[in-house]
Design a protein around this motif. Structure first.
Motif, PDB file in Angstrom:
ATOM      1  N   GLN A   1       0.820  -1.202   0.000  1.00 10.12           N
ATOM      2  CA  GLN A   1       0.000   0.000   0.000  1.00 10.12           C
ATOM      3  C   GLN A   1       0.859   1.259   0.000  1.00 10.12           C
ATOM      4  O   GLN A   1       0.450   2.293  -0.525  1.00 10.12           O
ATOM      5  CB  GLN A   1      -0.927  -0.003   1.220  1.00 10.12           C
ATOM      6  CG  GLN A   1      -1.961  -1.112   1.216  1.00 10.12           C
ATOM      7  CD  GLN A   1      -2.979  -0.939   0.107  1.00 10.12           C
ATOM      8  OE1 GLN A   1      -3.500   0.156  -0.113  1.00 10.12           O
ATOM      9  NE2 GLN A   1      -3.272  -2.015  -0.605  1.00 10.12           N
TER      10      GLN A   1
ATOM     11  N   ASP B   1      -4.025  -1.708   8.179  1.00 11.92           N
ATOM     12  CA  ASP B   1      -5.292  -2.360   8.519  1.00 11.92           C
ATOM     13  C   ASP B   1      -5.010  -3.618   9.334  1.00 11.92           C
ATOM     14  O   ASP B   1      -4.393  -4.564   8.835  1.00 11.92           O
ATOM     15  CB  ASP B   1      -6.029  -2.711   7.231  1.00 11.92           C
ATOM     16  CG  ASP B   1      -7.377  -3.382   7.466  1.00 11.92           C
ATOM     17  OD1 ASP B   1      -7.737  -3.598   8.641  1.00 11.92           O
ATOM     18  OD2 ASP B   1      -8.052  -3.697   6.482  1.00 11.92           O
TER      19      ASP B   1
ATOM     20  N   GLN C   1      -7.273  -4.605   3.413  1.00 13.10           N
ATOM     21  CA  GLN C   1      -6.873  -3.765   2.289  1.00 13.10           C
ATOM     22  C   GLN C   1      -5.741  -4.370   1.466  1.00 13.10           C
ATOM     23  O   GLN C   1      -5.345  -3.808   0.448  1.00 13.10           O
ATOM     24  CB  GLN C   1      -6.453  -2.383   2.805  1.00 13.10           C
ATOM     25  CG  GLN C   1      -7.576  -1.594   3.448  1.00 13.10           C
ATOM     26  CD  GLN C   1      -8.776  -1.446   2.520  1.00 13.10           C
ATOM     27  OE1 GLN C   1      -8.631  -1.023   1.372  1.00 13.10           O
ATOM     28  NE2 GLN C   1      -9.950  -1.788   3.009  1.00 13.10           N
TER      29      GLN C   1
ATOM     30  N   ARG D   1      -5.462  -4.284  -2.478  1.00 10.10           N
ATOM     31  CA  ARG D   1      -6.428  -3.366  -3.084  1.00 10.10           C
ATOM     32  C   ARG D   1      -5.806  -2.020  -3.451  1.00 10.10           C
ATOM     33  O   ARG D   1      -4.827  -1.591  -2.857  1.00 10.10           O
ATOM     34  CB  ARG D   1      -7.613  -3.159  -2.141  1.00 10.10           C
ATOM     35  CG  ARG D   1      -8.401  -4.436  -1.893  1.00 10.10           C
ATOM     36  CD  ARG D   1      -9.690  -4.181  -1.164  1.00 10.10           C
ATOM     37  NE  ARG D   1     -10.446  -5.422  -0.987  1.00 10.10           N
ATOM     38  CZ  ARG D   1     -11.671  -5.483  -0.490  1.00 10.10           C
ATOM     39  NH1 ARG D   1     -12.280  -4.370  -0.094  1.00 10.10           N
ATOM     40  NH2 ARG D   1     -12.290  -6.639  -0.375  1.00 10.10           N
TER      41      ARG D   1
END
Length: 324
Positions: A113, A281, A286, A289
């Motif tokens: 991420q 998270d 997540q 994603r």
């Protein structure tokens, strides 16, 4: 992990068009072969993919995945675009740059991420924020886009860049040295050598690309189910690796003798502590994603820096459907 630019662009575009027409058939064991091109030698930053292989997550999805270390001076984009690999690892800003240059690549999931790249300084350094880089020399990757962004955002006019190497020898010898690093790696070695260091994540400047898994648009279109199964198994692999990295780290030691157990443990903990894979998270929902808003932000940043060479609809550089 390392960042590579695309060479021989016209040849790559032509080769990628031919590669998109290749057949993708099952092997004798009934599994679909998938070649994953890593962005460096095997290391804990690839832990989720190796865990998915070791734990049989790819096989459960009907896939026979081969993980390929990056050759010296190799380019994951080049190898994927020319059909020598099916899926590669890179970053979202690279995908936008490559696509603006005519390479039909598409990101299909986020490996991380947030990018774990940072700058490292000695603890006593007066550099505490990016604005403090004015008048200083930075060892950074050639053509580092993040440095162009930081220089623009913080109105820096006197920043000298020298090529970054894989060594921290110069850093250890110079108390004023500023070096681009991966927060999951170089601080471990610097501290082992007795240095007291601080790090500043590049993402804290507002320049925050994803680390991504990508393929060609043709491969994604013609093998949509294969890509979806690969992404699903890889997400499972990352979730398991972050919970229990020891089995995979032991396997990585066999593949890459340059690693050591203490280093691997440090990297795994840094990945957890930084929330790089999960985005912070706690339940890992997540993982994998991406959002259109994050991609648009990256596109706007690159556009403002005149990095993108040709017209580009940023929505064509990624797909959100595979990591659901």
């Amino acid at each position: 992990m390392k960042s590579i630019r695309v060479l021989s662009l016209a040849a790559l575009i032509a080769a990628s068009a031919l590669a998109g027409c290749r057949a993708h058939n099952t092997t004798s064991n009934g599994l679909m072969p998938v070649r994953l091109q890593l962005d460096w030698y095997p290391q804990p930053e690839h832990g989720g993919f190796y865990t998915a292989e070791l734990q049989g997550y790819y096989k459960a999805e009907g896939l026979d995945v081969t993980l390929i270390p990056l050759p010296q001076y190799g380019s994951a984009a080049q190898l994927v675009a020319t059909g020598k690999a099916d899926i590669g690892l890179g970053s979202s800003d690279q995908i936008l740059e490559w696509d603006s240059n005519g390479l039909p690549l598409v990101a299909v999931a986020a490996t991380m991420q947030h990018d774990p790249q940072a700058i490292m300084v000695h603890a006593a350094s007066p550099v505490h924020d990016f604005k403090d880089l004015e008048g200083r020399t930075i060892a950074a990757q050639t053509g580092a886009t993040w440095l162009k962004y930081v220089s623009s955002r913080y109105n820096l006019h006197q920043v000298r860049q020298v090529p970054s190497t894989l060594s921290i020898a110069s850093f250890l010898a110079d108390p004023n040295y500023v070096q681009q690093i991966f927060i999951t790696s170089e601080p471990f070695f610097a501290r082992q050598a007795g240095a007291d260091v601080r790090t500043i994540l590049i993402s804290s400047s507002g320049y925050d690309p994803y680390r991504v898994q990508f393929t060609t648009r043709d491969f994604a279109a013609q093998n949509s189910d294969v890509v979806a199964r690969f992404v699903h198994a890889s997400i499972r692999g990352w979730q398991e690796y972050l919970k229990n990295p020891a089995p995979t780290n032991a396997f990585l030691l066999k593949l890459n003798p340059a690693l050591n157990p203490a280093q691997e443990a440090y990297t795994a903990q840094a990945l957890r502590d930084g929330g790089f894979v999960t985005g912070g998270d706690a339940i890992s929902a997540q993982t994998g994603r991406m959002t259109a808003a994050r991609w648009q932000t990256s596109y706007d940043q690159l556009k403002s820096l005149s990095i993108l060479q040709g017209p580009l609809d940023p929505s064509t550089a990624y797909s959100l459907k595979f990591a659901q």
